[in-house]
Design an enzyme around this catalytic site. Sequence first.
Site, PDB file in Angstrom:
ATOM      1  N   HIS A 389       0.814  -1.212   0.000  1.00  0.00           N
ATOM      2  CA  HIS A 389       0.000   0.000   0.000  1.00  0.00           C
ATOM      3  C   HIS A 389       0.850   1.266   0.000  1.00  0.00           C
ATOM      4  O   HIS A 389       0.335   2.373  -0.247  1.00  0.00           O
ATOM      5  CB  HIS A 389      -0.927  -0.004   1.227  1.00  0.00           C
ATOM      6  CG  HIS A 389      -2.270   0.609   0.955  1.00  0.00           C
ATOM      7  ND1 HIS A 389      -2.424   1.750   0.216  1.00  0.00           N
ATOM      8  CD2 HIS A 389      -3.526   0.240   1.322  1.00  0.00           C
ATOM      9  CE1 HIS A 389      -3.716   2.064   0.142  1.00  0.00           C
ATOM     10  NE2 HIS A 389      -4.406   1.159   0.802  1.00  0.00           N
ATOM     11  N   ASP A 393      -2.452   2.181  -4.276  1.00  0.00           N
ATOM     12  CA  ASP A 393      -3.689   2.293  -3.508  1.00  0.00           C
ATOM     13  C   ASP A 393      -4.641   1.164  -3.869  1.00  0.00           C
ATOM     14  O   ASP A 393      -4.432   0.430  -4.851  1.00  0.00           O
ATOM     15  CB  ASP A 393      -4.349   3.648  -3.765  1.00  0.00           C
ATOM     16  CG  ASP A 393      -3.524   4.798  -3.204  1.00  0.00           C
ATOM     17  OD1 ASP A 393      -2.858   4.586  -2.164  1.00  0.00           O
ATOM     18  OD2 ASP A 393      -3.539   5.883  -3.799  1.00  0.00           O
TER      19      ASP A 393
END
Length: 416
Positions: A389, A393
Amino acid sequence: MAVEIIMPKMGMGMEEGTVVEWLKQKGDPVKKGESVVSISSDKIEKELEAPEEGVLIDIEADVDDVVPIGHALGYIGAPGEEVSTESAAVPEAEAKKEVPVAAAPQPEPSLEPVSTDEPRLRVSPAARRLAKIANVDLATVTGTGPMGRITKADVAEAQAHVQKAQEPVADAKPAQEAVSAPTAAPSSGKTKKVTGMRKVISERMFTSLQQTAQLTLQTTVDVTELIAFQKKAREAYQINDEVRLTITDFIAKAVINALLEHKSMNSLYEGDTITTFDEVHLGVAVALDEGLVVPVVEHADKKSLSAISREIRKASKAARGNELNQLKLSGSTFTITSLGTSGVGFFTPVINPPEVGILGVGTISQQPVYFGDELKKRSMMPLSLTFDHRAIDGAPAAAFLATVKANLETPFKLVL
């Protein structure tokens, strides 16, 4: 004249290796070609054979020592022969090899005059590291290794003596208070030290989870049409030992095409930079009895389905045949791993750093699926995408996974 047992170069990126286990001890007779010591690199574990017949007259590297390639692990010579590691010559063939050797550690500057008459301490790399951590003066340690070499065990014993001397003397206690609590019965389990490939895997996976922000997305793919298409393709294609057109081959092609469309997933996160690639170097995990390796299909985006199938099959055979030195085991930009043959559905694959994504493939099962108001039996395959992450995203990661799914549900597009 004594012959060296040299730390070999077992891969393009290898600069040093680790001693896993000595199969012979100092003074043992050895035959030419007989296994003497087990070593490992980041990806490979193998046994080194004796270059000549004789006696193992010296061991220069202890278990767990990290040794630069081209350096001596030990010496084979005649019974009773002694060798000086400072003056021993490297065999001519080895001397001509261009091998990267780690620079020798530079001595720390000292304000005190140094006497050139003092003998040089013989210390294993592991013992030197432990002494630095434990603040143990090596000059006060008596070596018990070959030719007086200080081992890690010697440093640990010296550290224990220092700690014991620093402990305060406890006041005398009544006899009834001095009785120790009963201990549990000894276990019948077997204890095995973590070494070699298992140690490398454990360290890499722990580092991966500690230093990345991993999140896993899951979806289910209807592969009913893919299975039918694969069977027809295998019947039409002239089958040989190198090309089988397995479901794994189609999954690899579907992932490659998706990576070309979603290039952010085809990236490496190193330090504070993200490098995104136009070409795809696909890692395909292969399970072995002793661990896991990830052979790399380089420039997979430029290869046909049959070429990809050929490389995956060749890599799997080499890995399971303990011919890892023939494989490229680094440089991948994305990895596929499967537990389908183990009956596992969804799972959480761990990223192979510095990659930013890995796709886990589960077992195919028959499930009822609605088509409008009609219920049909379909072949469903679970997919688990773990991504970093920090680099990607959730939305673009989900878009990539959706593209992989769409590719697998329209298999004819994979051969166009």
